[in-house]
Design an enzyme around this catalytic site. Structure first.
Site, PDB file in Angstrom:
ATOM      1  N   ASP A  73       0.838  -1.197   0.000  1.00  0.00           N
ATOM      2  CA  ASP A  73       0.000   0.000   0.000  1.00  0.00           C
ATOM      3  C   ASP A  73       0.873   1.249   0.000  1.00  0.00           C
ATOM      4  OD1 ASP A  73       0.773  -0.728   2.668  1.00  0.00           O
ATOM      5  OD2 ASP A  73      -0.711   0.656   3.482  1.00  0.00           O
ATOM      6  N   GLU A 138       0.074  -0.892   5.938  1.00  0.00           N
ATOM      7  CA  GLU A 138       1.167  -0.286   6.702  1.00  0.00           C
ATOM      8  C   GLU A 138       1.005   1.222   6.783  1.00  0.00           C
ATOM      9  OE1 GLU A 138       5.038   1.420   7.802  1.00  0.00           O
ATOM     10  OE2 GLU A 138       3.874   1.800   5.999  1.00  0.00           O
TER      11      GLU A 138
END
Length: 380
Positions: A73, A138
């Site tokens: 991400d 994250e």
């Protein structure tokens, strides 16, 4: 795009960056990674929790277990028109590859994949277990990503000896910094309750700003500690204060304060929470306090992981790396409590989360070799 010829890591990075995987959306990155690792002989397990994708890929068996940890991400781009080129259409300019996630951290993830493929091809019967763990949570809430996976691992009894996180850690040149720990992060949302009223009649009201002022002054002036080994001193920063109705003649009925502590191993979250609650109570405030524990500090002492990493990075950078515990947090904070020794090794972090994020193509080309050599020496 002017691309290097026959560069596997470059091509994979471009493919990953082209996918707009704004947290927590993986946008198909992990399926691409899993396909390659399965073809290389890895066993792949997809762990989806809520809206978050996690991939656990393993090759070999038994101890030692070496994990390559990363995330697919990325943070939002900000105004696209401010970028010199489309953030999800990677472009090479002046020896740099531009795009959201090039440095943080799709370049490292691509390098992990290439290094893992090369290592198991050369050492199909290697000792121990080589694993790749990637998440799509994250940069976001970090609830259903590695935090959740670590809980599952603890329940299974999945051991991890060493963890290399590919966060962009280098300062000026690839390999010039070795991160051997991270501070803990604790956020508090404080609501101080008062009684709203007219400013001309303060005796009929109770001003929460006035009441909280002395407590906040003590809180922000406090000396928490002098640091811990290579950790800097614990610090508290107020990031927002809000009160009032917008009118100058109204005493507010409530004050909200947002603050964050970055702390070293002298402390843990429960101790800090108790210290701050005692301070607020001592000042006689009527308040509510909500905590968010982002993660406890972790520290990897001198041992095989640090010594091998120091040696390898010295070879790549030309001199011994700085060994640091600075910076923010990473997903290694969830792996360390499993008993793992954790380090962070990755490209230069000068442009992460910025407009026109980029990575040097030359550094990207060297990353698989760096990770492969680390793997070879640890699993030798």
């Amino acid at each position: 795009m002017s691309a290097p010829a026959n560069s596997d890591v470059f091509d994979l990075t471009v493919d990953l960056v082209s996918r707009a995987s704004i947290t927590p959306d993986d946008a198909g990155c992990q399926a691409l990674i899993a396909g390659r690792l399965q073809a290389a002989g890895f066993n792949c397990e997809h762990l989806r929790f809520g809206a978050v994708d996690n991939l656990w890929a393993t090759h070999g068996s038994g101890a030692p277990v070496l994990v390559l940890l990363g995330h697919t991400d990325v943070v939002p781009t900000g105004p696209v028109e401010a970028w010199a080129s489309d953030p999800f259409k990677p472009e090479v300019r002046d020896g740099n590859l531009y795009g959201r996630g090039t440095a943080d951290m799709k370049g490292s993830v691509a390098a992990f994949v290439v290094a893992a493929e090369q290592y198991v091809a050369a050492h199909p019967q290697h000792t121990g277990t080589l694993a790749v763990l990637v998440t799509s949570d994250e940069e976001g809430d970090a609830i259903d990503g590695v935090r959740h996976v670590a809980t599952v691992f603890a329940e299974r009894g999945q051991g991890i000896d060493w963890c290399i996180t590919g966060e962009p850690s280098s300062t000026d040149t690839l390999g010039d910094l070795l991160r051997v720990g991270r501070r803990g992060s604790l956020t508090g949302t404080l609501t101080v309750k008062g009684v709203q009223g007219h400013v001309a009649y303060p005796h009929k009201a109770r001003n929460p700003i006035h009441q909280a002022a002395a407590a906040l002054a003590e809180l922000t002036a406090r000396h928490w500690d002098d640091g811990y080994e290579s950790f800097p001193p614990t610090s508290l920063q107020v990031s927002n204060i809000h009160a009032g109705t917008g009118a100058s003649n109204v005493i507010p009925g409530e004050l909200q304060v947002l603050f964050n502590l970055r702390y070293n191993p002298h402390w843990d979250a429960p101790k800090l929470e108790a210290e701050i609650a005692a301070l607020l109570q001592r000042h006689g405030l009527e308040y509510a306090l909500k905590w968010h524990r982002s993660g406890e500090p972790f520290y990897t002492p001198e041992g095989r992981l640090r010594s091998v990493a120091r040696e390898v990075l010295g070879e790549f950078a030309g001199s011994a790396p700085e060994e640091s515990t600075g910076g923010g947090t990473s997903d290694a904070r969830f792996i360390a409590p499993l008993g793992a020794q954790c380090i962070e090794v990755g490209p230069v972090n000068a442009t992460i989360h910025q407009i026109d994020e980029h990575v040097r193509v030359a550094d990207l080309e060297r990353l698989p070799d760096l990770y492969r050599v680390l793997i070879e020496r640890l699993l030798a």
